[in-house]
Design a protein around this motif. Structure first.
Motif, short mmCIF file in Angstrom:
data_model
loop_
_atom_site.label_atom_id
_atom_site.label_comp_id
_atom_site.label_asym_id
_atom_site.label_seq_id
_atom_site.Cartn_x
_atom_site.Cartn_y
_atom_site.Cartn_z
N PRO A 175 0.84 -1.20 0.00
CA PRO A 175 0.00 0.00 0.00
C PRO A 175 0.87 1.25 0.00
CG PRO A 175 -0.67 -1.56 1.71
CD PRO A 175 0.64 -2.03 1.19
N SER A 176 0.35 2.35 -0.51
CA SER A 176 1.08 3.61 -0.43
C SER A 176 1.03 4.12 1.00
CB SER A 176 0.47 4.64 -1.37
OG SER A 176 -0.76 5.12 -0.84
N SER A 177 1.84 5.11 1.29
CA SER A 177 1.91 5.64 2.67
C SER A 177 0.58 6.23 3.11
CB SER A 177 3.01 6.70 2.76
OG SER A 177 2.76 7.74 1.84
N ASP A 178 -0.28 6.56 2.15
CA ASP A 178 -1.57 7.17 2.50
C ASP A 178 -2.69 6.14 2.67
OD1 ASP A 178 -0.46 9.73 2.39
OD2 ASP A 178 -0.80 9.85 0.23
N ASP A 179 -2.44 4.88 2.31
CA ASP A 179 -3.48 3.86 2.37
C ASP A 179 -3.75 3.45 3.82
OD1 ASP A 179 -4.12 3.64 -0.32
OD2 ASP A 179 -2.45 2.29 -0.71
N PRO A 180 -4.98 3.09 4.13
CA PRO A 180 -5.35 2.73 5.51
C PRO A 180 -4.97 1.30 5.86
CG PRO A 180 -7.28 2.62 4.10
CD PRO A 180 -6.16 3.09 3.22
N ARG A 181 -3.71 1.08 6.17
CA ARG A 181 -3.26 -0.24 6.58
C ARG A 181 -3.97 -0.68 7.86
NH1 ARG A 181 1.55 2.28 4.97
NH2 ARG A 181 2.85 1.09 3.51
N CYS A 182 -3.91 -1.99 8.14
CA CYS A 182 -4.34 -2.50 9.44
C CYS A 182 -3.54 -1.79 10.52
CB CYS A 182 -4.11 -4.01 9.52
SG CYS A 182 -4.96 -4.97 8.24
N SER B 153 -10.80 -2.53 4.85
CA SER B 153 -10.34 -1.19 4.49
C SER B 153 -8.87 -1.17 4.08
CB SER B 153 -10.54 -0.23 5.67
OG SER B 153 -9.86 -0.70 6.82
N CYS B 154 -8.15 -2.25 4.35
CA CYS B 154 -6.72 -2.34 4.04
C CYS B 154 -6.55 -2.82 2.60
CB CYS B 154 -6.04 -3.29 5.01
SG CYS B 154 -4.28 -3.59 4.64
N PRO B 155 -5.75 -2.16 1.80
CA PRO B 155 -5.56 -2.59 0.41
C PRO B 155 -5.07 -4.02 0.27
CG PRO B 155 -4.69 -0.38 0.72
CD PRO B 155 -5.03 -0.90 2.09
N TYR C 84 7.76 -3.48 10.98
CA TYR C 84 6.42 -4.03 11.17
C TYR C 84 5.55 -3.77 9.93
CZ TYR C 84 3.47 -5.88 14.99
OH TYR C 84 2.73 -6.67 15.81
N ILE C 85 5.65 -2.55 9.41
CA ILE C 85 4.89 -2.19 8.21
C ILE C 85 5.31 -3.06 7.03
CG2 ILE C 85 4.50 -0.35 6.50
CD1 ILE C 85 4.61 1.64 8.86
N ASP C 86 6.61 -3.27 6.87
CA ASP C 86 7.10 -4.11 5.77
C ASP C 86 6.58 -5.53 5.89
OD1 ASP C 86 9.10 -4.56 3.48
OD2 ASP C 86 9.72 -6.06 4.94
N TYR C 87 6.56 -6.06 7.11
CA TYR C 87 6.03 -7.40 7.33
C TYR C 87 4.55 -7.46 6.95
CZ TYR C 87 4.33 -11.49 9.88
OH TYR C 87 3.71 -12.67 10.22
N HIS C 88 3.80 -6.46 7.38
CA HIS C 88 2.37 -6.40 7.05
C HIS C 88 2.16 -6.31 5.53
CE1 HIS C 88 -1.11 -3.89 5.87
NE2 HIS C 88 -1.78 -4.54 6.81
N ASP C 89 2.95 -5.47 4.88
CA ASP C 89 2.74 -5.20 3.45
C ASP C 89 3.17 -6.35 2.55
OD1 ASP C 89 1.87 -2.75 4.29
OD2 ASP C 89 3.49 -1.60 3.35
N ASN C 90 4.16 -7.13 2.99
CA ASN C 90 4.77 -8.09 2.07
C ASN C 90 4.72 -9.55 2.51
OD1 ASN C 90 5.87 -6.14 0.05
ND2 ASN C 90 6.94 -5.37 1.85
N GLN C 91 4.38 -9.82 3.76
CA GLN C 91 4.43 -11.19 4.23
C GLN C 91 3.14 -11.68 4.91
OE1 GLN C 91 8.29 -12.31 6.16
NE2 GLN C 91 8.79 -10.17 5.80
N TRP C 92 2.59 -10.87 5.80
CA TRP C 92 1.47 -11.33 6.61
C TRP C 92 0.25 -11.62 5.74
CZ3 TRP C 92 -3.36 -9.46 8.78
CH2 TRP C 92 -3.78 -10.17 9.91
#
Length: 198
Positions: free
Chosen positions: A3-10, A184-186, A19-27
């Motif tokens: 997701p971009s920095s503006d996207d509503p991540r979990c 809501s998370c991409p 932590y963000i990298d793990y969420h974006d690419n692995q979890w």
């Protein structure tokens, strides 16, 4: 795709770049390699009583300490290996957690003999396909499910340790057996497209 920095991540991953990298690419990405599955089982068990971020930051040390999670190598660890690991400041120096990793490696070898792979055994609990959930808030996400309870019971019968139903559900989330990204998370839609592709 992250997701971009503006996207509503979990929201659970916010506040730390790793932590963000793990969420974006692995979890939640479906995982099927036995060595990687052993790694995630070990790390989820190591987390018990600690934060996932603590374990995530120790992950490189775990890979070195446990032979990059080569299952047969770890299964052959002896008491001297346990004592060596107990002096390793890079991992959680909990004797029960260390010995359970070795015991679980031996159990995985038995599962491979019986089912052909650890992957085939684990994914059978969801009939080989990710469960796609549609949670809108973190409060809706369960700590365990009937599938994780069944997995926990069976693993315990087979002699595995640190495999309670909550740990098993965390494992299922991390290896993509369930998609528990909020709608809501991409990443929710991105992972669904992977699950639905032929």
């Amino acid at each position: 795709m992250s997701p971009s920095s503006d996207d509503p991540r979990c929201s659970w991953c916010l506040g730390d770049a790793e932590y963000i990298d793990y969420h974006d690419n692995q979890w939640g990405v479906p995982l099927h390699d036995d060595r990687d599955l052993f790694e995630m089982l070990t790390l989820e068990g190591a987390q018990a009583g600690l934060s996932w971020l603590t374990i995530l930051k120790k992950r490189p040390n775990y890979r070195v300490a446990f032979a990059h999670f080569d299952i047969a190598t770890v299964a052959a660890y002896t008491d001297s290996d346990i004592e060596r690991l107990m002096t390793n400041p890079g991992i959680v120096r909990n004797r029960l957690k260390i010995t359970s990793t070795i015991r679980n490696a031996r159990g995985i070898l038995q599962l491979i003999d019986e089912f052909g792979s650890f992957d085939r055994y684990l994914w059978a609990f969801v009939n080989g396909q990710p469960i796609i959930n549609h949670w809108r808030t973190l409060d809706e996400v369960p700590a365990q499910t009937t599938e994780s309870q069944a997995m926990s019971r069976d693993l315990k019968k087979r002699g595995f340790n640190f495999v309670g139903p909550t740990i098993c559900y965390a494992l299922m989330q991390s290896i993509g057996m369930v998609n528990d990204h909020l709608v809501s998370c991409p990443r929710h839609a991105q992972l669904n497209s992977i699950a639905e592709s032929p």
